[in-house]
Design a protein around this motif. Structure first.
Motif, PDB file in Angstrom:
ATOM      1  N   MET A 236       0.827  -1.204   0.000  1.00 25.31           N
ATOM      2  CA  MET A 236       0.000   0.000   0.000  1.00 25.31           C
ATOM      3  C   MET A 236       0.864   1.258   0.000  1.00 25.31           C
ATOM      4  O   MET A 236       0.620   2.195  -0.766  1.00 25.31           O
ATOM      5  N   THR A 237       1.905   1.261   0.836  1.00 20.09           N
ATOM      6  CA  THR A 237       2.806   2.415   0.914  1.00 20.09           C
ATOM      7  C   THR A 237       3.525   2.647  -0.410  1.00 20.09           C
ATOM      8  O   THR A 237       3.674   3.790  -0.868  1.00 20.09           O
ATOM      9  N   ALA A 238       3.966   1.561  -1.048  1.00 22.47           N
ATOM     10  CA  ALA A 238       4.649   1.674  -2.332  1.00 22.47           C
ATOM     11  C   ALA A 238       3.725   2.265  -3.392  1.00 22.47           C
ATOM     12  O   ALA A 238       4.145   3.104  -4.210  1.00 22.47           O
ATOM     13  N   CYS A 239       2.460   1.862  -3.387  1.00 18.61           N
ATOM     14  CA  CYS A 239       1.491   2.387  -4.360  1.00 18.61           C
ATOM     15  C   CYS A 239       1.246   3.871  -4.136  1.00 18.61           C
ATOM     16  O   CYS A 239       1.181   4.658  -5.097  1.00 18.61           O
ATOM     17  N   VAL A 240       1.106   4.277  -2.865  1.00 16.68           N
ATOM     18  CA  VAL A 240       0.879   5.695  -2.553  1.00 16.68           C
ATOM     19  C   VAL A 240       2.066   6.534  -3.002  1.00 16.68           C
ATOM     20  O   VAL A 240       1.909   7.615  -3.586  1.00 16.68           O
ATOM     21  N   ALA A 241       3.277   6.042  -2.745  1.00 12.12           N
ATOM     22  CA  ALA A 241       4.489   6.768  -3.134  1.00 12.12           C
ATOM     23  C   ALA A 241       4.575   6.918  -4.651  1.00 12.12           C
ATOM     24  O   ALA A 241       4.937   7.988  -5.164  1.00 12.12           O
ATOM     25  N   LEU A 242       4.226   5.866  -5.375  1.00  7.75           N
ATOM     26  CA  LEU A 242       4.281   5.920  -6.835  1.00  7.75           C
ATOM     27  C   LEU A 242       3.242   6.877  -7.400  1.00  7.75           C
ATOM     28  O   LEU A 242       3.507   7.631  -8.348  1.00  7.75           O
ATOM     29  N   ILE A 243       2.059   6.893  -6.798  1.00  9.91           N
ATOM     30  CA  ILE A 243       1.006   7.806  -7.260  1.00  9.91           C
ATOM     31  C   ILE A 243       1.401   9.253  -6.988  1.00  9.91           C
ATOM     32  O   ILE A 243       1.149  10.146  -7.812  1.00  9.91           O
ATOM     33  N   ALA A 244       2.024   9.510  -5.839  1.00 12.88           N
ATOM     34  CA  ALA A 244       2.501  10.858  -5.527  1.00 12.88           C
ATOM     35  C   ALA A 244       3.508  11.315  -6.588  1.00 12.88           C
ATOM     36  O   ALA A 244       3.489  12.469  -7.035  1.00 12.88           O
ATOM     37  N   TRP A 245       4.377  10.407  -7.008  1.00 15.80           N
ATOM     38  CA  TRP A 245       5.357  10.729  -8.053  1.00 15.80           C
ATOM     39  C   TRP A 245       4.662  11.006  -9.380  1.00 15.80           C
ATOM     40  O   TRP A 245       5.049  11.911 -10.124  1.00 15.80           O
ATOM     41  N   ILE A 246       3.617  10.240  -9.680  1.00 12.35           N
ATOM     42  CA  ILE A 246       2.880  10.417 -10.934  1.00 12.35           C
ATOM     43  C   ILE A 246       2.278  11.813 -11.006  1.00 12.35           C
ATOM     44  O   ILE A 246       2.380  12.513 -12.019  1.00 12.35           O
ATOM     45  N   PHE A 247       1.646  12.257  -9.916  1.00 10.09           N
ATOM     46  CA  PHE A 247       1.031  13.581  -9.923  1.00 10.09           C
ATOM     47  C   PHE A 247       2.082  14.687  -9.898  1.00 10.09           C
ATOM     48  O   PHE A 247       1.889  15.753 -10.468  1.00 10.09           O
ATOM     49  N   LYS A 248       3.203  14.422  -9.249  1.00  6.72           N
ATOM     50  CA  LYS A 248       4.265  15.434  -9.180  1.00  6.72           C
ATOM     51  C   LYS A 248       4.916  15.657 -10.540  1.00  6.72           C
ATOM     52  O   LYS A 248       5.218  16.790 -10.921  1.00  6.72           O
ATOM     53  N   THR A 249       5.117  14.569 -11.270  1.00  4.04           N
ATOM     54  CA  THR A 249       5.796  14.660 -12.564  1.00  4.04           C
ATOM     55  C   THR A 249       4.823  14.815 -13.735  1.00  4.04           C
ATOM     56  O   THR A 249       5.227  15.194 -14.836  1.00  4.04           O
ATOM     57  N   GLY A 250       3.542  14.479 -13.494  1.00  7.08           N
ATOM     58  CA  GLY A 250       2.566  14.531 -14.569  1.00  7.08           C
ATOM     59  C   GLY A 250       2.672  13.384 -15.534  1.00  7.08           C
ATOM     60  O   GLY A 250       2.212  13.466 -16.679  1.00  7.08           O
ATOM     61  N   TYR A 251       3.282  12.279 -15.095  1.00  6.80           N
ATOM     62  CA  TYR A 251       3.508  11.117 -15.965  1.00  6.80           C
ATOM     63  C   TYR A 251       2.198  10.648 -16.590  1.00  6.80           C
ATOM     64  O   TYR A 251       1.266  10.260 -15.898  1.00  6.80           O
TER      65      TYR A 251
END
Length: 255
Positions: A236-251
């Motif tokens: 769960m933590t890994a998924c949250v971290a990856l989603i935060a990166w997605i929104f930060k970078t706009g991937y």
């Protein structure tokens, strides 16, 4: 940080409302298919088999079959929920609106997880019609159910951002999650396997989810329940971290 509850509520109920528009596909179809498993494996085949860890075979497979539906539906609902705005172009309205990452996640992932929890509850009630079973730790069962639904809804959200076509939305649930669930002890105890394959099976993350959920039913599992709980939190933590990166970078959100 102040949460924009109006934005969360709008996204959440919009996504939840889609379930009622596609009731057969979202709820009825998974319940019917899982009921067939209970009829074939639980009632027909299970009546001919010996006990598994002191539990009848029909009751033994209830947690695994419930998770089979929850994992696939959580992933599919969340992935489609975020992919559709990308496909139609309405994702730009979300990106330009005063909606934070947390608020978007609460809306999209919360709705997908809610659908999965409702589905899991209906499946457990339906299972009573075919096989008798008990829940030794009902509070822990509810906690595991919600955690797993949230975790795979987060994973589905990531899948929906990654996918660039409707076909890819089905690849991971059909070719990865479902096989891993079948091989993760849904229909058997991993103790039944040869020693070598027991060790290999432990590399399957679904094993920990199924055994943790099964422990809440019968107080028995092939894997320590705290290890199962910890693995769920890590995922769960890994998924949250990856989603935060997605929104930060706009991937794949801004193009």
């Amino acid at each position: 940080m102040t949460i924009n509850l109006h934005a969360v509520r709008a996204i959440y109920f919009f996504e939840l409302h889609r379930t009622w528009r596609t009731l057969f596909q979202s709820i009825a179809a998974p319940v019917i298919s899982t009921s067939l498993y209970f009829i074939v494996f639980g009632s027909a085949i299970g009546s001919k088999m010996t006990l598994v860890d002191g539990v009848s075979y029909g009751a033994f497979i209830v947690p695994g079959l419930t998770l089979l539906s929850i994992l696939t539906e959580s992933t599919s609902n969340a992935s489609f929920g975020i992919y559709l705005p990308r496909f139609t172009g309405t994702i730009y309205e979300l990106l330009s609106a005063p909606v934070s990452v947390v608020e978007a996640l609460l809306g999209y992932v919360g709705a997908a997880a809610t659908k999965s929890v409702i589905l899991g509850t209906i499946i457990l009630i339906t299972a009573r019609l075919f096989v008798p079973y008990e829940v030794v730790h009902p509070i822990w069962a509810a906690i595991f159910l919600v955690m797993i639904a949230l975790t795979f809804s987060l994973f589905g959200f990531i899948l929906g951002v990654w996918a660039d076509g409707f076909e890819k939305l089905q690849v991971v649930p059909l070719l990865i999650i479902t096989p891993l669930t079948f091989l993760g002890g849904t229909f058997y105890s991993i103790k039944m396997l040869p020693e070598f394959w027991q060790h290999v099976t432990l590399f399957n993350p679904i094993v920990y989810l199924i055994n943790g959920f099964r422990w809440t039913f019968y107080g028995k599992a092939d894997v320590n329940v705290m290890v199962s709980f910890g693995m769920t939190l890590v995922f769960m933590t890994a998924c949250v971290a990856l989603i935060a990166w997605i929104f930060k970078t706009g991937y794949r959100l801004r193009n």
